[in-house]
Design an enzyme around this catalytic site. Structure first.
Site, PDB file in Angstrom:
ATOM      1  N   ALA A   1      -1.681 -45.808 -50.053  1.00 13.04           N
ATOM      2  CA  ALA A   1      -0.833 -45.773 -48.859  1.00 13.04           C
ATOM      3  C   ALA A   1      -1.695 -46.041 -47.643  1.00 13.04           C
ATOM      4  O   ALA A   1      -2.914 -45.906 -47.685  1.00 13.04           O
ATOM      5  CB  ALA A   1      -0.173 -44.400 -48.714  1.00 13.04           C
ATOM      6  N   GLU A   2      -1.050 -46.432 -46.577  1.00  7.24           N
ATOM      7  CA  GLU A   2      -1.666 -46.333 -45.260  1.00  7.24           C
ATOM      8  C   GLU A   2      -1.460 -44.871 -44.878  1.00  7.24           C
ATOM      9  O   GLU A   2      -0.327 -44.379 -44.883  1.00  7.24           O
ATOM     10  CB  GLU A   2      -0.966 -47.272 -44.267  1.00  7.24           C
ATOM     11  CG  GLU A   2      -1.254 -48.739 -44.508  1.00  7.24           C
ATOM     12  CD  GLU A   2      -2.711 -49.117 -44.230  1.00  7.24           C
ATOM     13  OE1 GLU A   2      -3.372 -48.421 -43.433  1.00  7.24           O
ATOM     14  OE2 GLU A   2      -3.194 -50.100 -44.830  1.00  7.24           O
TER      15      GLU A   2
ATOM     16  N   THR B   1       3.730 -36.069 -48.812  1.00 10.09           N
ATOM     17  CA  THR B   1       3.079 -35.241 -47.795  1.00 10.09           C
ATOM     18  C   THR B   1       4.036 -34.237 -47.175  1.00 10.09           C
ATOM     19  O   THR B   1       5.250 -34.497 -47.104  1.00 10.09           O
ATOM     20  CB  THR B   1       2.507 -36.166 -46.694  1.00 10.09           C
ATOM     21  OG1 THR B   1       2.116 -35.373 -45.575  1.00 10.09           O
ATOM     22  CG2 THR B   1       3.538 -37.189 -46.201  1.00 10.09           C
ATOM     23  N   ASP B   2       3.469 -33.141 -46.681  1.00  5.66           N
ATOM     24  CA  ASP B   2       4.308 -32.157 -45.974  1.00  5.66           C
ATOM     25  C   ASP B   2       4.871 -32.731 -44.679  1.00  5.66           C
ATOM     26  O   ASP B   2       5.799 -32.170 -44.088  1.00  5.66           O
ATOM     27  CB  ASP B   2       3.528 -30.853 -45.715  1.00  5.66           C
ATOM     28  CG  ASP B   2       2.274 -31.030 -44.866  1.00  5.66           C
ATOM     29  OD1 ASP B   2       1.961 -32.166 -44.474  1.00  5.66           O
ATOM     30  OD2 ASP B   2       1.602 -30.008 -44.591  1.00  5.66           O
ATOM     31  N   GLU B   3       4.274 -33.843 -44.201  1.00  3.81           N
ATOM     32  CA  GLU B   3       4.742 -34.422 -42.931  1.00  3.81           C
ATOM     33  C   GLU B   3       6.180 -34.929 -43.009  1.00  3.81           C
ATOM     34  O   GLU B   3       6.800 -35.168 -41.971  1.00  3.81           O
ATOM     35  CB  GLU B   3       3.811 -35.553 -42.473  1.00  3.81           C
ATOM     36  CG  GLU B   3       2.430 -35.037 -42.162  1.00  3.81           C
ATOM     37  CD  GLU B   3       1.621 -35.951 -41.257  1.00  3.81           C
ATOM     38  OE1 GLU B   3       2.191 -36.847 -40.619  1.00  3.81           O
ATOM     39  OE2 GLU B   3       0.401 -35.746 -41.201  1.00  3.81           O
TER      40      GLU B   3
ATOM     41  N   TYR C   1       4.193 -43.152 -39.778  1.00  2.00           N
ATOM     42  CA  TYR C   1       3.590 -42.804 -41.071  1.00  2.00           C
ATOM     43  C   TYR C   1       4.510 -41.877 -41.873  1.00  2.00           C
ATOM     44  O   TYR C   1       4.862 -42.168 -43.017  1.00  2.00           O
ATOM     45  CB  TYR C   1       2.216 -42.130 -40.869  1.00  2.00           C
ATOM     46  CG  TYR C   1       1.743 -41.366 -42.090  1.00  2.00           C
ATOM     47  CD1 TYR C   1       1.342 -42.036 -43.239  1.00  2.00           C
ATOM     48  CD2 TYR C   1       1.738 -39.964 -42.105  1.00  2.00           C
ATOM     49  CE1 TYR C   1       0.932 -41.331 -44.373  1.00  2.00           C
ATOM     50  CE2 TYR C   1       1.330 -39.259 -43.234  1.00  2.00           C
ATOM     51  CZ  TYR C   1       0.931 -39.947 -44.367  1.00  2.00           C
ATOM     52  OH  TYR C   1       0.542 -39.252 -45.487  1.00  2.00           O
TER      53      TYR C   1
ATOM     54  N   SER D   1       7.645 -43.498 -43.093  1.00  2.00           N
ATOM     55  CA  SER D   1       7.468 -44.414 -44.232  1.00  2.00           C
ATOM     56  C   SER D   1       7.281 -43.617 -45.531  1.00  2.00           C
ATOM     57  O   SER D   1       7.777 -44.014 -46.587  1.00  2.00           O
ATOM     58  CB  SER D   1       6.279 -45.357 -43.990  1.00  2.00           C
ATOM     59  OG  SER D   1       5.052 -44.639 -43.995  1.00  2.00           O
ATOM     60  N   LYS D   2       6.595 -42.471 -45.447  1.00  2.00           N
ATOM     61  CA  LYS D   2       6.421 -41.648 -46.653  1.00  2.00           C
ATOM     62  C   LYS D   2       7.763 -41.029 -47.065  1.00  2.00           C
ATOM     63  O   LYS D   2       8.067 -40.920 -48.260  1.00  2.00           O
ATOM     64  CB  LYS D   2       5.386 -40.544 -46.396  1.00  2.00           C
ATOM     65  CG  LYS D   2       3.966 -41.015 -46.192  1.00  2.00           C
ATOM     66  CD  LYS D   2       3.329 -41.643 -47.422  1.00  2.00           C
ATOM     67  CE  LYS D   2       3.047 -40.650 -48.525  1.00  2.00           C
ATOM     68  NZ  LYS D   2       2.322 -41.308 -49.668  1.00  2.00           N
TER      69      LYS D   2
ATOM     70  N   LYS E   1     -10.443 -39.110 -39.899  1.00  2.00           N
ATOM     71  CA  LYS E   1      -9.651 -37.885 -39.969  1.00  2.00           C
ATOM     72  C   LYS E   1     -10.411 -36.720 -39.308  1.00  2.00           C
ATOM     73  O   LYS E   1     -11.635 -36.752 -39.209  1.00  2.00           O
ATOM     74  CB  LYS E   1      -9.308 -37.545 -41.423  1.00  2.00           C
ATOM     75  CG  LYS E   1      -8.621 -38.695 -42.185  1.00  2.00           C
ATOM     76  CD  LYS E   1      -7.158 -38.820 -41.819  1.00  2.00           C
ATOM     77  CE  LYS E   1      -6.505 -40.128 -42.244  1.00  2.00           C
ATOM     78  NZ  LYS E   1      -6.558 -40.469 -43.638  1.00  2.00           N
ATOM     79  N   LEU E   2      -9.667 -35.697 -38.875  1.00  2.00           N
ATOM     80  CA  LEU E   2     -10.236 -34.648 -38.021  1.00  2.00           C
ATOM     81  C   LEU E   2     -11.595 -34.101 -38.491  1.00  2.00           C
ATOM     82  O   LEU E   2     -12.571 -34.156 -37.739  1.00  2.00           O
ATOM     83  CB  LEU E   2      -9.243 -33.480 -37.863  1.00  2.00           C
ATOM     84  CG  LEU E   2      -9.775 -32.341 -36.994  1.00  2.00           C
ATOM     85  CD1 LEU E   2      -9.754 -32.703 -35.517  1.00  2.00           C
ATOM     86  CD2 LEU E   2      -8.976 -31.058 -37.213  1.00  2.00           C
TER      87      LEU E   2
END
Ligand code: NAD
Ligand code: DAU
Length: 339
Positions: free
Chosen positions: A83-84, A125-127, A153, A156-157, A192-193
């Site tokens: 995935a992106e 994802t949880d998003e 993002y 799209s997921k 990423k963070l």
């Protein structure tokens, strides 16, 4: 069994391949990856020559290439990581997210329909649940929480998840879906963070914290995510969604301060920058279902996992320094230059 892993040259996919090869040496792993900016073949160097491993460079959107691979390998299980994956990039350039994350998923599932499959597992994802308010610590995402996305993002997921459920209901494809919280650990791309803050700290560069740094994420060590997927794809119920997370909520600013402390640097490096557009406030997973049905619990606590992760980035500078020395510099300048 032959297990086709897409996106295995990325962060979680590579950790999953290492886990599977170790835990199930009787299985054959075929990795399909386009090697985008986020995919690195060097990550897989220790397994490339293993007799039960094959790497294939291809785009999941390339129907002919995907069908050809199914023709050759007849996989029993497909685990779809490719995935992106970066929210900030999706805000700048949504198109490729729709292409890869939605259309690519459809191509893979069409191949599964055509060639037959025991299980298709979608790594989500949880998003997809959107976010939770900071002043309601009693709320968590369950599998019944409505889809309510914020970024290109996550949209799209979510679209991909809906498509997976549609292929199950319409065509009877034996699917499962997992929705995991934020992962950290070895081989995470430095955009990423956590790896970004480690890399900047080590170079004494400013640490760009979005907004006030009070957004909350629910961090899970990557190996625990891999264990959960392994359980779901082998023992989880067909057609089901499983949330994965370890009740480890932390504010971004506290993560950054912890990294600074571990590396013996100064908090003066912290620079508050313009917030991410549409920035989700809080993610928090309720993992009761996967615990009750499959006995899964996270095994690496954050205090230990973050130390292991920082140690890994210190011991593997070549891996990430090579990555951030090239095209990434342009991205960094565009993303953070005038922020
Ligand atoms: P990543 O960006 O590190 O890796 C993505 C991989 O997919 C790369 O190897 C890339 O080359 C490959 N890829 C991208 N487009 C492709 C295409 N069109 N065809 C073939 N390969 C392609 O991502 P990650 O952080 O490892 O995430 C993996 C999956 O897990 C994603 O589906 C993501 O949505 C999901 N996820 C990630 C997290 C997290 O915290 N990182 C949490 C929950 C779910
Ligand atoms: O929750 C799962 C998701 O976690 C995955 O689906 C995504 O693929 C993955 O990228 C991750 O998304 P986030 O947006 O939460 O992760 P990121 O590391 O980009 O950011 C974590 C938090 O830190 C977020 O609140 C934004 C903030 N941040 C991030 C960066 C890169 C900063 O404050 N400064 C930064 O420079």
């Amino acid at each position: 069994m032959t297990i086709l892993v897409t996106g295995g040259a990325g962060f979680i996919g590579s950790n999953f391949i290492f886990y599977e090869l170790e835990k199930h040496p009787e299985d054959r792993i075929v990795c399909l990856d386009k090697l985008t900016y986020a995919g690195n073949l060097s990550t897989l160097k220790n397994v490339l020559d293993a007799p039960n491993f094959r790497f294939v460079k291809a785009d999941i959107c390339d129907r002919a290439a995907v069908y050809q691979l199914f023709e050759e390998e007849h996989p029993d299980i497909v685990v779809h990581f490719a995935a992106e994956s970066h929210v900030d990039r999706s805000i700048e350039n949504p198109g490729v997210f729709l292409e890869t994350n939605i259309m690519g998923t459809a191509v893979l599932m069409d191949a599964c329909r055509g060639y037959g499959i025991k299980r298709y597992h979608q790594v989500s994802t949880d998003e997809v649940y959107g976010d939770l308010p900071l002043d309601r610590p009693d709320l968590f995402f369950t599998e019944e929480t409505p889809i309510h996305t914020s970024s290109p993002y996550s949209s799209s997921k979510a679209a991909a998840d809906l498509l997976v459920q549609a292929y199950h209901r319409t065509y009877g494809l034996p699917v499962s879906i997992s929705r995991c919280s934020n992962n950290y650990g070895p081989y995470q791309f430095p955009e990423k963070l956590i790896p970004l803050m480690i890399a900047n700290c080590l170079a004494d560069k400013p640490l760009p914290v979005y907004g006030e740094g009070i957004n909350v994420r629910d961090w899970l060590y990557v190996e625990d995510h891999c264990k959960a997927i392994d359980l779901i794809m082998r023992k989880g119920r067909v057609g089901e969604v499983y949330n994965i997370g370890g009740h480890n909520e932390m504010r971004n600013i506290d993560i950054v301060k912890l990294i600074i402390k571990e590396l013996g640097k100064s908090e003066d490096l912290i620079t508050f920058v313009k917030d991410r557009k549409g920035h989700d406030m809080r993610y928090a997973i309720d993992p009761a279902k996967i615990h009750a049905e499959l006995g899964w619990l996270p095994e690496t606590m954050f205090a230990e996992g973050i130390k292991k992760t920082i140690r890994w980035y210190l011991d593997n500078k070549e891996w990430w320094e090579t990555i951030i020395s090239g095209e990434y510099q342009k991205y960094y300048q565009e993303m953070y230059g005038n922020r």
